[in-house]
Design a protein around this motif. Sequence first.
Motif, PDB file in Angstrom:
ATOM      1  N   GLN A 354       3.235  -0.737   9.781  1.00 24.83           N
ATOM      2  CA  GLN A 354       3.361  -1.432   8.515  1.00 24.83           C
ATOM      3  C   GLN A 354       3.948  -0.157   7.260  1.00 24.83           C
ATOM      4  OE1 GLN A 354       4.553  -4.564   8.219  1.00 24.83           O
ATOM      5  NE2 GLN A 354       5.202  -4.063   6.388  1.00 24.83           N
ATOM      6  N   GLU A 355       2.893   0.735   7.366  1.00 26.78           N
ATOM      7  CA  GLU A 355       3.226   1.923   6.270  1.00 26.78           C
ATOM      8  C   GLU A 355       4.686   2.604   6.582  1.00 26.78           C
ATOM      9  OE1 GLU A 355      -0.110   4.460   6.706  1.00 26.78           O
ATOM     10  OE2 GLU A 355       0.838   5.898   5.057  1.00 26.78           O
ATOM     11  N   ARG A 357       7.304   1.196   8.032  1.00 22.73           N
ATOM     12  CA  ARG A 357       8.452   0.095   7.482  1.00 22.73           C
ATOM     13  C   ARG A 357       8.523   0.391   6.324  1.00 22.73           C
ATOM     14  NH1 ARG A 357       9.102  -3.460  12.377  1.00 22.73           N
ATOM     15  NH2 ARG A 357       9.653  -5.182  10.572  1.00 22.73           N
ATOM     16  N   ASP A 358       7.319   0.222   5.339  1.00 22.10           N
ATOM     17  CA  ASP A 358       7.406   0.187   3.928  1.00 22.10           C
ATOM     18  C   ASP A 358       8.106   1.511   3.552  1.00 22.10           C
ATOM     19  OD1 ASP A 358       6.158  -1.888   4.095  1.00 22.10           O
ATOM     20  OD2 ASP A 358       4.106  -1.120   3.538  1.00 22.10           O
ATOM     21  N   GLN A 362      11.731   1.453   1.469  1.00 20.41           N
ATOM     22  CA  GLN A 362      11.846   1.635   0.095  1.00 20.41           C
ATOM     23  C   GLN A 362      12.547   2.855   0.037  1.00 20.41           C
ATOM     24  OE1 GLN A 362       7.587   1.983  -0.766  1.00 20.41           O
ATOM     25  NE2 GLN A 362       7.246  -0.165  -0.485  1.00 20.41           N
TER      26      GLN A 362
END
Length: 387
Positions: A354-355, A357-358, A362
């Motif tokens: 998740q990190e 992908r974030d 961004q």
Amino acid sequence: MKVHEYQAKAILSEFGIPVPKGGVASTPQAARRITEELGGSAVVKAQIHAGGRGLAGGVKVVGSPQEAESAARNLLGKRLVTHQTGPEGAPVSHVLLEEPAKISKEYYLAIVIDSGARRPVIMASEAGGMDIEAVAATSPEKILRVAVNPIIGLQPFQCRNLAYGLNLPADLIRPAATLIANLYKVFQAKDCSLAEINPLAITAEGQLVALDAKLNFDDDALFRHAELQELRDTDQEDPLEVEASKFGISYVKLDGDVGCMVNGAGLAMATMDVTSMADAMPANFLDVGGGATEEQIAQAFKLLLSDKQVKRILVNVFGGILRCDVAARGIVAASQEVEVKVPIVVRMLGTNAQEGRDILAQSGLGVTLVNDLKEAAQMIKQAAVAG
Ligand code: GDP
Ligand code: MN
């Protein structure tokens, strides 16, 4: 790793295989001087890491030192295109000058690893010379094959069988058997993946001589061959592959337009399959390895971005020791140095997915994040349509 003909011949000679007398030159003047030393005539041979030179103007028989000088001038500093180099050709920085042989017959002799048989295989043919690939395609029965048990080693009877099979004159059976045994010694001692003599010639004087030589070495064995590492000529290699090897990244350039970045060889193969399922072809095999650093990811990604053939990128990372956030940071770091002009599809799973992908979402890179390989294939297809 490949080496030049003149380097291969030096090794063959050390192992007792007869090669023509000669010398290597990097200037036309040196070519002239060597030809004088050879007695005034020579064969001038462009040194590149590819065959097919004879048919491409890279092998010239000359009758005087002046002619040698001009033949060398025509070759040196140019790129030679043969059917083995691809259209961009290979740079010629050296020519080999050899005493011309009067050829009465040309044979083919090679040793390769046959991964199917899981052993070295000796191949030999009476139909030697320039186009062995055509012989293999149209009349494979003309190529003799003998597999060598690597534990027992090459047996003298196998060498004799090959020599008889080539229908050599009776007085050359023994020398040929010895030559084959010696080539096998080279193959083993130097950890070759290929040792090839084409043509192995019988001269008008009735002698066997290796007129051409090609040795390829197993990269994974180079660590124990300092003497071979010195022979490396990176000018002959794909610049992107040279760059990749500096950073410890496994990279092989391929023909397609989908740049693939993956961690782990198995995942790399699966990703290439997915690419083909999307009716596309990978531009490369690229495995950053299980424990890649952010720096290595960035270097790997820069390789993809600097390949002009790459029109779309597929990243497939399974986070384990390499965390997904580290991979994402590497990608972002690379894109700050090299402009991104192609669509990027990323699948990330595993540690810190998740990190990661974030970070990508961004980054402003316009990355398409997907969840599985099927979706990845669809997006790669769409990227082609959009592109
Ligand atoms: P390749 O085409 O890159 O494999 O280069 P080779 O070294 O095999 O040379 C191609 C061809 O040139 C050989 O098959 C020979 O017919 C010819 N050749 C090479 N050396 C000599 C030589 O010393 N004398 C003569 N007459 N021909 C040679
Ligand atoms: Mn050849």
